[in-house]
Design an enzyme around this catalytic site. Structure first.
Site, PDB file in Angstrom:
ATOM      1  N   ARG A  53       0.811  -1.228   0.000  1.00 39.19           N
ATOM      2  CA  ARG A  53       0.000   0.000   0.000  1.00 39.19           C
ATOM      3  C   ARG A  53       0.838   1.268   0.000  1.00 39.19           C
ATOM      4  O   ARG A  53       0.467   2.249  -0.638  1.00 39.19           O
ATOM      5  CB  ARG A  53      -1.061  -0.017   1.112  1.00 39.19           C
ATOM      6  CG  ARG A  53      -0.539  -0.135   2.499  1.00 39.19           C
ATOM      7  CD  ARG A  53      -1.420  -0.982   3.363  1.00 39.19           C
ATOM      8  NE  ARG A  53      -0.939  -2.352   3.287  1.00 39.19           N
ATOM      9  CZ  ARG A  53      -1.672  -3.412   3.433  1.00 39.19           C
ATOM     10  NH1 ARG A  53      -2.934  -3.302   3.687  1.00 39.19           N
ATOM     11  NH2 ARG A  53      -1.132  -4.613   3.341  1.00 39.19           N
ATOM     12  N   THR A  54       1.955   1.266   0.737  1.00 34.47           N
ATOM     13  CA  THR A  54       2.734   2.502   0.808  1.00 34.47           C
ATOM     14  C   THR A  54       3.284   2.845  -0.578  1.00 34.47           C
ATOM     15  O   THR A  54       3.174   3.977  -1.050  1.00 34.47           O
ATOM     16  CB  THR A  54       3.884   2.355   1.827  1.00 34.47           C
ATOM     17  OG1 THR A  54       3.317   1.940   3.072  1.00 34.47           O
ATOM     18  CG2 THR A  54       4.619   3.652   2.028  1.00 34.47           C
ATOM     19  N   LYS A  81      24.655  -6.410  -5.892  1.00 37.24           N
ATOM     20  CA  LYS A  81      26.046  -6.712  -6.268  1.00 37.24           C
ATOM     21  C   LYS A  81      27.027  -5.970  -5.366  1.00 37.24           C
ATOM     22  O   LYS A  81      28.215  -5.912  -5.643  1.00 37.24           O
ATOM     23  CB  LYS A  81      26.297  -6.296  -7.719  1.00 37.24           C
ATOM     24  CG  LYS A  81      25.438  -7.026  -8.733  1.00 37.24           C
ATOM     25  CD  LYS A  81      25.799  -6.546 -10.137  1.00 37.24           C
ATOM     26  CE  LYS A  81      24.847  -7.102 -11.183  1.00 37.24           C
ATOM     27  NZ  LYS A  81      25.034  -6.451 -12.473  1.00 37.24           N
ATOM     28  N   ARG A 103      12.049   3.687   1.218  1.00 32.06           N
ATOM     29  CA  ARG A 103      11.795   2.706   2.276  1.00 32.06           C
ATOM     30  C   ARG A 103      13.029   1.837   2.383  1.00 32.06           C
ATOM     31  O   ARG A 103      13.555   1.343   1.377  1.00 32.06           O
ATOM     32  CB  ARG A 103      10.584   1.843   1.953  1.00 32.06           C
ATOM     33  CG  ARG A 103      10.546   0.613   2.858  1.00 32.06           C
ATOM     34  CD  ARG A 103       9.265  -0.111   2.825  1.00 32.06           C
ATOM     35  NE  ARG A 103       8.205   0.653   3.462  1.00 32.06           N
ATOM     36  CZ  ARG A 103       7.037   0.135   3.827  1.00 32.06           C
ATOM     37  NH1 ARG A 103       6.803  -1.135   3.642  1.00 32.06           N
ATOM     38  NH2 ARG A 103       6.107   0.877   4.387  1.00 32.06           N
ATOM     39  N   HIS A 131       7.722   5.985  10.404  1.00 26.44           N
ATOM     40  CA  HIS A 131       6.939   5.826   9.172  1.00 26.44           C
ATOM     41  C   HIS A 131       5.972   7.024   9.172  1.00 26.44           C
ATOM     42  O   HIS A 131       4.774   6.877   9.407  1.00 26.44           O
ATOM     43  CB  HIS A 131       6.197   4.493   9.213  1.00 26.44           C
ATOM     44  CG  HIS A 131       5.588   4.064   7.917  1.00 26.44           C
ATOM     45  ND1 HIS A 131       5.522   4.869   6.794  1.00 26.44           N
ATOM     46  CD2 HIS A 131       4.983   2.887   7.563  1.00 26.44           C
ATOM     47  CE1 HIS A 131       4.921   4.204   5.822  1.00 26.44           C
ATOM     48  NE2 HIS A 131       4.590   3.006   6.259  1.00 26.44           N
TER      49      HIS A 131
HETATM   50  C1  NCD Z   1       3.687  -1.085   8.039  1.00 29.54           C
HETATM   51  C2  NCD Z   1       5.180  -0.940   7.746  1.00 29.54           C
HETATM   52  O1  NCD Z   1       5.670  -1.338   6.698  1.00 29.54           O
HETATM   53  O2  NCD Z   1       5.816  -0.404   8.635  1.00 29.54           O
HETATM   54  N1  NCD Z   1       2.899  -1.270   6.921  1.00 29.54           N
HETATM   55  C3  NCD Z   1       2.553  -0.207   6.130  1.00 29.54           C
HETATM   56  O3  NCD Z   1       3.365   0.585   5.728  1.00 29.54           O
HETATM   57  N2  NCD Z   1       1.239  -0.073   5.850  1.00 29.54           N
HETATM   58  C4  NCD Z   1       3.395  -2.023   9.126  1.00 29.54           C
HETATM   59  C5  NCD Z   1       3.824  -3.451   9.012  1.00 29.54           C
HETATM   60  O4  NCD Z   1       4.613  -3.847   8.167  1.00 29.54           O
HETATM   61  O5  NCD Z   1       3.338  -4.232   9.840  1.00 29.54           O
END
Ligand code: NCD
Length: 311
Positions: A53-54, A81, A103, A131
């Protein structure tokens, strides 16, 4: 001037947080007026850790603002690599990049990229650190439900919110604690001792609980967190069944909640562990609203950090 990085909620002034939230509300009500905020700009979606989703919502948000996505896939890149993070990004930016969404499994990777490239950077989750856009979309979803005025820096005063589950590994929990307390909510955290945040002194405003049952009936919102099995090198909970029995948002436990209590979960969910399907899909659940609002919260951040628009 809005900062050129959005890597953490911690340390941000509540005026900035409120302006991002009210801007997200404005975008939701008239997205067409923001349709060319990123015109001519390219956003590097630099995801070195899995995401559904992100990543999709950052890509959709970029497109809705008129920008172009340049997407990076870690598994098939030269990172595997041995190329360094900064080298990889400095190579990619030669294709023309105006901002980076990152990320990474390591805490601090977004700050490293901000410092190394001088480009606008947005943190889409770094290790167990923060986050920040998830916290923003969570607060936006709650505030929309409660019909608060986001211009008011103490708009969550009087609201009680419990974050329940794997707090130790959760960047979502850390960003949410900072944001919800900045908006003056009363924040409660609950986890088995082995899954509690280890350095709680960094979060002086939260109230901690070992078990949820004596307090959940007084909450306005409950946020369940995923048990992050991929980050657990030692067994920190005896079994998933026991976790569900004592801490999970099971059907039985949900019966203790007040009628006003709403349920959140950042996803992905382990159904039948930290939350039962009947609870996740109930009328009290705002989980799909969170997903929908993720686009508006991320459009707001991209508009301010890269588009230099301020509401
Ligand atoms: C979260 C994350 O990646 O920190 N998910 C997200 O971004 N919706 C939470 C998780 O991974 O549990």
């Amino acid at each position: 001037m809005f900062p050129e990085r959005f890597n953490a909620i911690r340390g941000l002034d509540s005026k900035i947080l409120c302006s991002l939230l009210s801007q997200a509300a404005k975008i939701k009500s008239s997205p067409e007026s923001y349709a060319s905020v990123l015109k001519g700009k390219t956003i590097l979606q630099f995801f070195v850790e899995n995401s559904t989703r992100t990543r999709l919502s950052f890509e959709a948000a970029t497109r809705k603002l008129g920008g172009v996505n340049l997407s990076f896939s870690a598994a098939t890149s030269s990172l595997s690599k041995g190329e360094t993070l900064t080298d990889t990004v400095n190579v990619i930016r030669q294709y023309g990049v105006d901002g980076i969404v990152v990320r990474h499994r390591s805490m601090g990777a977004p700050d490293l990229l901000s410092n190394a490239t001088g480009l606008p950077v947005i943190n889409a989750g770094d290790g167990a650190h923060e986050h920040p856009t998830q916290a923003l979309l969570d607060a936006f979803t709650l505030g929309e439900h409660w019909k608060v005025d986001f211009k008011n820096p103490d708009c969550f005063r009087g609201k009680k919110i419990m974050i329940l589950g794997d707090l130790r590994h959760s960047r979502v929990a850390r960003s949410n604690i900072h944001l919800l307390t900045a908006l003056q909510a009363e924040v409660h955290v609950c986890a088995p001792s082995t899954l509690m945040i280890p350095n709680l002194e960094l979060f002086p405003k939260v109230t901690t609980h070992s078990f949820p049952d004596s307090v959940i009936s007084g909450m306005d919102a409950l946020m369940a967190l995923r048990i992050q099995t991929e980050r657990q090198t030692q067994g920190v909970i005896p079994s998933l069944a026991e976790y569900r029995e004592f801490w999970g948002l099971s059907v039985e436990r949900a019966k203790r909640l007040a009628r006003k209590t709403v349920i959140l979960h950042p996803g992905p969910m382990n159904r039948g562990v930290e939350i039962d399907s009947e609870v996740a899909d109930s009328a009290a659940s705002l989980i799909l609203k969170q997903v929908e609002n993720g686009i508006f919260a991320r459009m707001s951040v991209l508009a301010s950090v890269v588009g230099r628009v301020n509401s």
